[in-house]
Design a protein around this motif. Structure first.
Motif, short mmCIF file in Angstrom:
data_model
loop_
_atom_site.label_atom_id
_atom_site.label_comp_id
_atom_site.label_asym_id
_atom_site.label_seq_id
_atom_site.Cartn_x
_atom_site.Cartn_y
_atom_site.Cartn_z
N ASN A 188 -64.03 -50.95 -48.89
CA ASN A 188 -63.16 -50.82 -47.73
C ASN A 188 -63.98 -51.08 -46.47
OD1 ASN A 188 -60.95 -50.02 -46.05
ND2 ASN A 188 -61.87 -47.99 -45.87
N PRO A 189 -63.58 -52.02 -45.62
CA PRO A 189 -64.41 -52.33 -44.43
C PRO A 189 -64.49 -51.19 -43.42
CG PRO A 189 -63.07 -54.23 -45.00
CD PRO A 189 -62.57 -53.09 -45.85
N PHE A 190 -63.33 -50.62 -43.00
CA PHE A 190 -63.32 -49.66 -41.90
C PHE A 190 -62.80 -48.30 -42.33
CE2 PHE A 190 -63.40 -53.53 -39.31
CZ PHE A 190 -64.32 -53.17 -38.33
N VAL A 191 -63.50 -47.26 -41.94
CA VAL A 191 -63.03 -45.89 -42.07
C VAL A 191 -62.36 -45.48 -40.76
CG1 VAL A 191 -63.71 -43.48 -42.36
CG2 VAL A 191 -64.82 -45.25 -43.71
N GLY A 196 -53.23 -34.89 -38.91
CA GLY A 196 -53.02 -33.58 -38.31
C GLY A 196 -52.94 -33.66 -36.80
N LYS A 197 -53.67 -32.76 -36.14
CA LYS A 197 -53.68 -32.76 -34.69
C LYS A 197 -54.72 -33.71 -34.11
CE LYS A 197 -51.94 -28.03 -34.27
NZ LYS A 197 -52.18 -26.67 -33.72
N ASP A 198 -55.48 -34.38 -34.98
CA ASP A 198 -56.54 -35.29 -34.52
C ASP A 198 -56.04 -36.73 -34.45
OD1 ASP A 198 -58.20 -33.10 -34.40
OD2 ASP A 198 -59.07 -33.45 -36.39
N THR A 199 -54.87 -36.94 -33.86
CA THR A 199 -54.31 -38.29 -33.79
C THR A 199 -55.22 -39.23 -33.02
OG1 THR A 199 -53.04 -37.62 -31.84
CG2 THR A 199 -51.93 -37.49 -33.98
N TRP A 200 -56.00 -38.70 -32.08
CA TRP A 200 -56.92 -39.52 -31.29
C TRP A 200 -57.94 -40.27 -32.14
CZ3 TRP A 200 -61.95 -38.11 -32.08
CH2 TRP A 200 -62.16 -36.84 -32.61
N ALA A 201 -58.19 -39.81 -33.37
CA ALA A 201 -59.23 -40.40 -34.19
C ALA A 201 -58.89 -41.80 -34.69
CB ALA A 201 -59.54 -39.49 -35.38
N ASP A 202 -57.67 -42.27 -34.44
CA ASP A 202 -57.33 -43.65 -34.83
C ASP A 202 -57.59 -44.66 -33.71
OD1 ASP A 202 -55.24 -43.43 -32.97
OD2 ASP A 202 -53.63 -43.41 -34.45
N MET A 203 -58.02 -44.19 -32.54
CA MET A 203 -58.08 -45.03 -31.34
C MET A 203 -59.31 -45.93 -31.26
SD MET A 203 -55.50 -44.80 -29.19
CE MET A 203 -56.24 -45.29 -27.63
N LYS A 249 -53.46 -55.56 -41.09
CA LYS A 249 -52.65 -56.47 -41.89
C LYS A 249 -53.47 -57.15 -42.98
CE LYS A 249 -49.44 -60.39 -41.37
NZ LYS A 249 -48.82 -61.33 -40.39
N ASN A 250 -54.73 -57.45 -42.66
CA ASN A 250 -55.61 -58.11 -43.62
C ASN A 250 -56.26 -57.14 -44.60
OD1 ASN A 250 -55.24 -60.73 -42.59
ND2 ASN A 250 -56.79 -60.42 -41.01
N GLY A 251 -55.91 -55.87 -44.49
CA GLY A 251 -56.44 -54.89 -45.42
C GLY A 251 -57.84 -54.41 -45.10
N TYR A 252 -58.28 -54.61 -43.86
CA TYR A 252 -59.62 -54.20 -43.47
C TYR A 252 -59.66 -52.75 -42.96
CZ TYR A 252 -60.44 -59.27 -43.59
OH TYR A 252 -60.52 -60.59 -43.97
N ILE A 253 -58.51 -52.22 -42.58
CA ILE A 253 -58.39 -50.82 -42.22
C ILE A 253 -57.51 -50.14 -43.26
CG2 ILE A 253 -57.53 -49.16 -40.53
CD1 ILE A 253 -58.12 -51.14 -38.34
N ASP A 254 -58.03 -49.14 -43.91
CA ASP A 254 -57.27 -48.43 -44.94
C ASP A 254 -56.25 -47.51 -44.27
OD1 ASP A 254 -56.34 -47.08 -47.13
OD2 ASP A 254 -58.20 -46.00 -47.53
N THR A 255 -54.97 -47.84 -44.38
CA THR A 255 -53.94 -47.05 -43.70
C THR A 255 -53.88 -45.62 -44.21
OG1 THR A 255 -52.26 -47.85 -45.27
CG2 THR A 255 -52.53 -49.08 -43.21
N ALA A 256 -54.36 -45.36 -45.42
CA ALA A 256 -54.37 -43.99 -45.94
C ALA A 256 -55.25 -43.09 -45.09
CB ALA A 256 -54.85 -43.98 -47.39
N GLY A 257 -56.19 -43.70 -44.39
CA GLY A 257 -57.08 -42.92 -43.55
C GLY A 257 -56.38 -42.24 -42.39
N LEU A 258 -55.20 -42.71 -42.03
CA LEU A 258 -54.47 -42.11 -40.92
C LEU A 258 -54.09 -40.66 -41.18
CD1 LEU A 258 -52.15 -45.10 -39.93
CD2 LEU A 258 -54.18 -44.28 -38.70
N SER A 259 -54.16 -40.23 -42.42
CA SER A 259 -53.85 -38.84 -42.75
C SER A 259 -55.07 -37.94 -42.61
CB SER A 259 -53.31 -38.74 -44.18
OG SER A 259 -54.31 -39.12 -45.12
N ARG A 260 -56.24 -38.51 -42.34
CA ARG A 260 -57.46 -37.72 -42.30
C ARG A 260 -57.69 -37.11 -40.92
NH1 ARG A 260 -60.23 -42.67 -44.49
NH2 ARG A 260 -60.20 -42.51 -46.77
N PRO A 261 -57.87 -35.80 -40.81
CA PRO A 261 -58.34 -35.23 -39.55
C PRO A 261 -59.78 -35.62 -39.30
CG PRO A 261 -58.21 -33.54 -41.24
CD PRO A 261 -57.62 -34.78 -41.84
N TYR A 262 -60.27 -35.32 -38.12
CA TYR A 262 -61.58 -35.81 -37.69
C TYR A 262 -62.70 -35.49 -38.68
CZ TYR A 262 -66.03 -35.79 -35.23
OH TYR A 262 -67.35 -35.96 -34.90
#
Length: 437
Positions: A188-191, A196-203, A249-262
């Motif tokens: 997986n290229p990018f973590v 949770g409350k750490d929505t900022w961690a996707d920025m 879109k190219n699969g370089y960011i794992d969308t499942a990671g959006l559930s991870r808090p910081y």
């Protein structure tokens, strides 16, 4: 943690690089209330802070005690923010008439305009390298004690070697090529995070892309937005947004990671669930203190032409309530806390801080990831390559209060494909208008 900056001069940042080291930003967790071990006195002040795996309760208690020993007559009641959203928590307290007397790493934006904070004078800012960072209506409300690049890209050197990547990418095309090679090897290229409350961690990918594509060309782009001269739907902004959407879109960011808090995002990188980890410079101290099972390198988010661009913020220090009992004594205590050498050294060692104070000398023996981070930042200062970090600005021309959190929610939609670049830009324009009604 998220801190915010604007109004910074690059000359001042150059001075930071020459005379100081790396800054914190940590992230809040937990809730607690305790009194310091300092002397009992004739005034009790509430102090809002935060705790992280790096900045523990013991770290804060010891620092509070040292500052209190220097300011007789003050007793401190410690408050710990229950989440990373320290601003939201401070707003809740203010709404019930309980705004803390002293706060650290809480954006003054909104509070200052409402007359809730006491401004710092030039005489009180003489020890700071960039004393006029982040002005609000020409006044300074937060002590500018540290600088933090946000983000840099930390990477797993073993994963890069396994994918045949011989050097960190310098151009954006090279970043895409590296991502493709990693994916082809099942890595997986990018973590990323954002749970949770750490929505900022996707920025962080967006902050990096805006730095290279928007702020590099127009450093005051967000100030122009505040003046009505630009829009988030302008190509100058939608171009970097589209880059982030395409990475997902190219699969370089794992969308499942959006559930991870910081904290889980960092652990995912440590657990080798991704090769690249865009994050604030505070990760450097963590990587050195608790080395992962692989060597960690660092590079700046690449620009199209390969020129160096590093988004960074100077600020993060104390603010004092205008209604604190004995404001002058509260400010004296806040300065004693901020200028304490032991506390500053501990912040450098535990949270990778670049201390923006005159004549500060960092502790010796810092680790390799911290050293590489510091060197990269210093290189960017020498090359006049520092820009603001999108959504982390404070002061005149920054986002309206609450909008950075809206932007983080929009980035989640961008990564999952629910919004494209134009829709994201329209969303931010609409939210900006609502925030300014």
């Amino acid at each position: 943690m998220r801190t915010r900056a604007s109004g910074r001069t690059r000359g001042a940042l150059g001075a930071v690089a020459i005379t100081t080291v790396l800054a914190l930003a940590g992230c809040a967790a937990g809730a607690d209330s305790a009194e310091s071990d300092g002397p009992k006195g004739n005034v009790t002040l509430t102090f809002l802070t935060f705790e992280t795996p790096n900045l523990t309760a013991r770290y804060w208690d010891d620092a509070i005690a040292r500052a209190s020993a220097k300011v007789p007559g003050v007793t401190i009641k410690k408050l710990v923010a229950p989440s990373a959203d320290r601003v939201g928590y401070a707003k809740q307290l203010a709404a019930s008439g309980q705004l803390p007397d002293v706060m650290i790493a809480v954006s003054p934006n909104g509070f200052a305009q409402a007359g809730q904070l006491a401004p710092w004078t030039d005489a009180e800012l003489t020890e700071f390298i960039a004393p006029h960072s982040n002005p609000i209506d020409g006044k300074i409300y937060q002590l500018p004690y540290n600088t933090q690049p946000t983000p840099l890209v930390y990477y797993n050197k073993s994963d890069f070697a396994a994918a045949g990547i011989t050097a960190p990418p310098k151009t954006y095309a090279e970043l895409l090529d590296a991502s493709a090679k990693l994916k082809a090897k099942g890595i997986n290229p990018f973590v990323v995070g954002g749970g949770g409350k750490d929505t900022w961690a996707d920025m962080f990918p967006l902050i990096g892309a805006v730095a290279t594509d928007t702020y590099k060309q127009t450093p005051d782009w967000l100030s122009r937005k505040a003046a009505g001269q630009t829009k988030f739907t302008d190509p100058a902004f939608t171009k970097p947004v589209a880059k982030v959407a395409d990475l997902a879109k190219n699969g370089y960011i794992d969308t499942a990671g959006l559930s991870r808090p910081y904290t889980d995002v960092e652990q995912a990188f440590r657990d080798n669930k991704g090769a690249m980890y865009p994050m604030g410079s505070w990760f450097a101290a963590s990587a050195d203190a608790d080395k992962p099972g692989f060597d960690v390198g660092v590079f700046a988010w690449p620009s199209d032409d390969g020129s160096l661009v590093v988004p960074a913020y100077t600020g993060g220090g104390m603010t004092v309530s205008a209604k604190a009992p004995k404001v002058d004594l509260a400010k004296k205590w806040a300065l004693a806390f901020m200028l304490d050498k032991t506390s500053l050294d501990n912040s450098v060692k535990t949270d990778g801080s670049i201390i923006a104070l005159k004549n500060y000398t960092p502790p010796p023996g810092m680790g390799p990831v911290y050293t590489a981070t510091a060197n990269l930042y210093q290189q960017a200062v020498r090359e006049n390559a520092i820009v603001d970090a999108f959504s982390i600005e404070t002061g005149d021309g920054s986002m309206p209060p609450g909008l950075p959190d809206k932007a983080a929610a929009g980035v989640a939609d961008l990564i999952t494909g629910r919004k494209n670049a134009d829709q994201f830009g329209s969303f931010l324009d609409q939210e900006w208008a609502k925030a300014n009604r």
